[in-house]
Scaffold this active site. Structure first.
Site, PDB file in Angstrom:
ATOM      1  N   SER A  37       0.885  -1.592  -0.152  1.00 14.55           N
ATOM      2  CA  SER A  37      -0.180   0.206  -0.045  1.00 14.55           C
ATOM      3  C   SER A  37       0.613   1.156   0.179  1.00 14.55           C
ATOM      4  O   SER A  37       1.521   1.282   0.871  1.00 14.55           O
ATOM      5  CB  SER A  37      -1.019  -0.276   1.117  1.00 14.55           C
ATOM      6  OG  SER A  37      -1.048   1.392   1.276  1.00 14.55           O
ATOM      7  N   HIS A  79      -1.036  -1.276  -4.502  1.00 14.98           N
ATOM      8  CA  HIS A  79      -2.147  -1.152  -4.106  1.00 14.98           C
ATOM      9  C   HIS A  79      -1.983   0.372  -3.943  1.00 14.98           C
ATOM     10  O   HIS A  79      -1.610   0.968  -3.505  1.00 14.98           O
ATOM     11  CB  HIS A  79      -2.462  -1.112  -2.525  1.00 14.98           C
ATOM     12  CG  HIS A  79      -3.975  -1.075  -1.815  1.00 14.98           C
ATOM     13  ND1 HIS A  79      -4.998  -2.894  -2.456  1.00 14.98           N
ATOM     14  CD2 HIS A  79      -3.514  -0.525  -0.797  1.00 14.98           C
ATOM     15  CE1 HIS A  79      -6.118  -2.058  -1.673  1.00 14.98           C
ATOM     16  NE2 HIS A  79      -5.031  -1.139  -0.342  1.00 14.98           N
ATOM     17  N   ASP A  87      -4.449   3.519  -2.299  1.00 21.49           N
ATOM     18  CA  ASP A  87      -5.947   4.185  -1.426  1.00 21.49           C
ATOM     19  C   ASP A  87      -6.434   5.303  -1.455  1.00 21.49           C
ATOM     20  O   ASP A  87      -5.264   6.101  -1.318  1.00 21.49           O
ATOM     21  CB  ASP A  87      -5.273   3.584  -0.092  1.00 21.49           C
ATOM     22  CG  ASP A  87      -4.936   2.564   0.915  1.00 21.49           C
ATOM     23  OD1 ASP A  87      -6.061   1.502   0.278  1.00 21.49           O
ATOM     24  OD2 ASP A  87      -3.711   1.729   0.663  1.00 21.49           O
ATOM     25  N   MET A  99      -8.902   8.123  -0.560  1.00 22.63           N
ATOM     26  CA  MET A  99     -10.101   8.744   0.151  1.00 22.63           C
ATOM     27  C   MET A  99     -10.072  10.150  -0.219  1.00 22.63           C
ATOM     28  O   MET A  99      -9.550  10.858  -0.037  1.00 22.63           O
ATOM     29  CB  MET A  99      -8.729   8.585   1.677  1.00 22.63           C
ATOM     30  CG  MET A  99      -8.324   6.973   2.370  1.00 22.63           C
ATOM     31  SD  MET A  99      -7.627   7.284   3.570  1.00 22.63           S
ATOM     32  CE  MET A  99      -6.692   4.918   3.669  1.00 22.63           C
ATOM     33  N   HIS A 110      -7.793   0.991  -4.595  1.00 18.79           N
ATOM     34  CA  HIS A 110      -9.059   0.672  -3.513  1.00 18.79           C
ATOM     35  C   HIS A 110     -10.266   1.885  -3.337  1.00 18.79           C
ATOM     36  O   HIS A 110      -8.976   3.114  -2.292  1.00 18.79           O
ATOM     37  CB  HIS A 110      -8.271   0.371  -1.940  1.00 18.79           C
ATOM     38  CG  HIS A 110      -9.082   0.302  -1.179  1.00 18.79           C
ATOM     39  ND1 HIS A 110      -8.788   0.376   0.081  1.00 18.79           N
ATOM     40  CD2 HIS A 110     -10.307   0.574  -0.619  1.00 18.79           C
ATOM     41  CE1 HIS A 110      -9.406  -0.189   1.061  1.00 18.79           C
ATOM     42  NE2 HIS A 110     -10.876  -0.095   0.765  1.00 18.79           N
ATOM     43  N   MET A 116     -11.854   4.377  -1.327  1.00 22.09           N
ATOM     44  CA  MET A 116     -12.270   4.652  -0.269  1.00 22.09           C
ATOM     45  C   MET A 116     -13.356   6.483  -0.308  1.00 22.09           C
ATOM     46  O   MET A 116     -13.410   7.245   0.879  1.00 22.09           O
ATOM     47  CB  MET A 116     -11.821   4.734   0.789  1.00 22.09           C
ATOM     48  CG  MET A 116     -11.737   3.096   1.344  1.00 22.09           C
ATOM     49  SD  MET A 116      -9.417   3.668   2.722  1.00 22.09           S
ATOM     50  CE  MET A 116      -8.515   3.091   1.117  1.00 22.09           C
ATOM     51  N   GLY A 160      -3.166   4.108   7.895  1.00 20.35           N
ATOM     52  CA  GLY A 160      -2.077   2.943   7.788  1.00 20.35           C
ATOM     53  C   GLY A 160      -1.721   2.923   9.367  1.00 20.35           C
ATOM     54  O   GLY A 160      -2.085   3.157  10.073  1.00 20.35           O
ATOM     55  N   ASP A 175      -6.521  -6.296   4.076  1.00 19.87           N
ATOM     56  CA  ASP A 175      -5.482  -5.161   3.671  1.00 19.87           C
ATOM     57  C   ASP A 175      -5.824  -4.617   5.629  1.00 19.87           C
ATOM     58  O   ASP A 175      -6.742  -4.751   6.547  1.00 19.87           O
ATOM     59  CB  ASP A 175      -6.894  -4.133   3.039  1.00 19.87           C
ATOM     60  CG  ASP A 175      -6.254  -3.126   2.891  1.00 19.87           C
ATOM     61  OD1 ASP A 175      -4.620  -2.505   3.551  1.00 19.87           O
ATOM     62  OD2 ASP A 175      -6.606  -1.904   2.348  1.00 19.87           O
TER      63      ASP A 175
HETATM   64  C1  DX5 Z   1      -6.588   1.837   5.097  1.00 19.25           C
HETATM   65  C2  DX5 Z   1      -6.202   1.317   4.166  1.00 19.25           C
HETATM   66  C3  DX5 Z   1      -4.249  -0.024   3.966  1.00 19.25           C
HETATM   67  C4  DX5 Z   1      -3.773   0.766   4.856  1.00 19.25           C
HETATM   68  C5  DX5 Z   1      -2.933  -0.816   5.443  1.00 19.25           C
HETATM   69  O1  DX5 Z   1      -7.525   2.210   4.928  1.00 19.25           O
HETATM   70  O2  DX5 Z   1      -7.115   0.438   2.830  1.00 19.25           O
HETATM   71  O3  DX5 Z   1      -4.328  -0.638   2.218  1.00 19.25           O
HETATM   72  O4  DX5 Z   1      -2.700   1.089   4.086  1.00 19.25           O
HETATM   73  O5  DX5 Z   1      -1.326   0.026   5.675  1.00 19.25           O
HETATM   74  P1  DX5 Z   1      -1.280  -0.427   6.761  1.00 19.25           P
HETATM   75  O6  DX5 Z   1      -0.447  -2.368   5.637  1.00 19.25           O
HETATM   76  O7  DX5 Z   1      -0.077  -0.418   7.757  1.00 19.25           O
HETATM   77  O8  DX5 Z   1      -2.072  -1.043   8.207  1.00 19.25           O
HETATM   78 ZN    ZN Z   2      -6.621  -0.539   1.537  1.00 22.20          ZN
END
Ligand code: DX5
Ligand code: ZN
Length: 218
Positions: free
Chosen positions: A9, A34, A36, A38, A67, A69, A145, A176
């Protein structure tokens, strides 16, 4: 059994050098990248949009696993598809017609994914399983994260694996959030075959990415 794939990610990458970071995890053995996305509304954080995905596209040929969100998601699906996303995953809570959203992603020639938050019941995938190439089980609440793996999601991974196997379709099962070598092992035993990891991959800088990725494969 499908081999385990690792999806770093980029939320945990150095945002001032995203292109170089993607090249580094690609060379270190990442299977997917990956991304993210947001919106500060569906989740309490803001990250990147299609313009950045487009800018990153020339830096790796690996699968771009986007992904989303964001709510609503529908108005932005085409922009992510055009920017170079390969997989586009959405949460059922992001709009009233997730079935239609998944059809839209497919119609653009991309792989649709459905994402379940920790509190979302597994049944949310039952009537869309025929439309998706990926089921993503969140093992943290989305937004940041570096959070801890929520153990109760292991049962949901098992339930998803069972449904996927009954469907007879090739559907990736991704997890995830809070993935470490230890939680990776448990998620794989439960049936996961794609592991998203931010902290665990980017920890320690570029010299460590290959060892960090290898450690997650178990
Ligand atoms: C959270 C994200 C994840 C995140 C994972 O909303 O979807 O992809 O970055 O991070 P780690 O591996 O640090 O939990
Ligand atoms: Zn994610």
């Amino acid at each position: 059994m499908i081999p385990v794939r690792i999806a770093p990610s980029i939320l945990s990458a150095d945002f001032a050098q995203l292109g170089a970071e993607i090249e580094a995890v690609d060379a270190a053995g990442a299977d997917f990248i990956h991304i993210d996305v947001m919106d500060g509304h569906f989740v309490p954080n803001l990250t990147i949009g299609p313009v950045v995905v487009r800018a990153l596209r020339p830096h790796s040929r690996k699968t771009f696993d986007c992904h989303l969100m964001i709510a609503p998601a529908d108005p932005y699906i085409e922009a992510f598809a055009d920017a170079g996303a390969d997989i586009i995953s959405v949460h059922p809570e992001a709009g009233p017609h997730v079935h239609r959203t998944l059809q839209l992603i497919r119609s653009l020639g991309k792989s649709p994914g459905i994402v379940l938050n920790p509190a979302t019941p597994i049944e949310a995938i039952d009537y869309v399983l025929d439309l998706v190439d990926l089921v993503l089980i969140m093992s943290v609440n989305p937004g940041f994260g570096g959070q801890s793996f929520i153990d109760s999601q292991l049962r949901k991974i098992e339930a998803a694996a069972e449904r996927i196997s009954r469907s007879g379709r090739q559907i990736a099962l991704e997890v995830d959030g809070g993935i470490t070598p230890e939680t990776a092992r448990r998620a794989i035993s439960a049936g996961a075959n794609v592991l998203v990891a931010g902290t665990a991959v980017f920890n320690g800088g570029r010299g460590n990415y290959a060892a960090n990725i290898a450690a997650l494969r178990g």
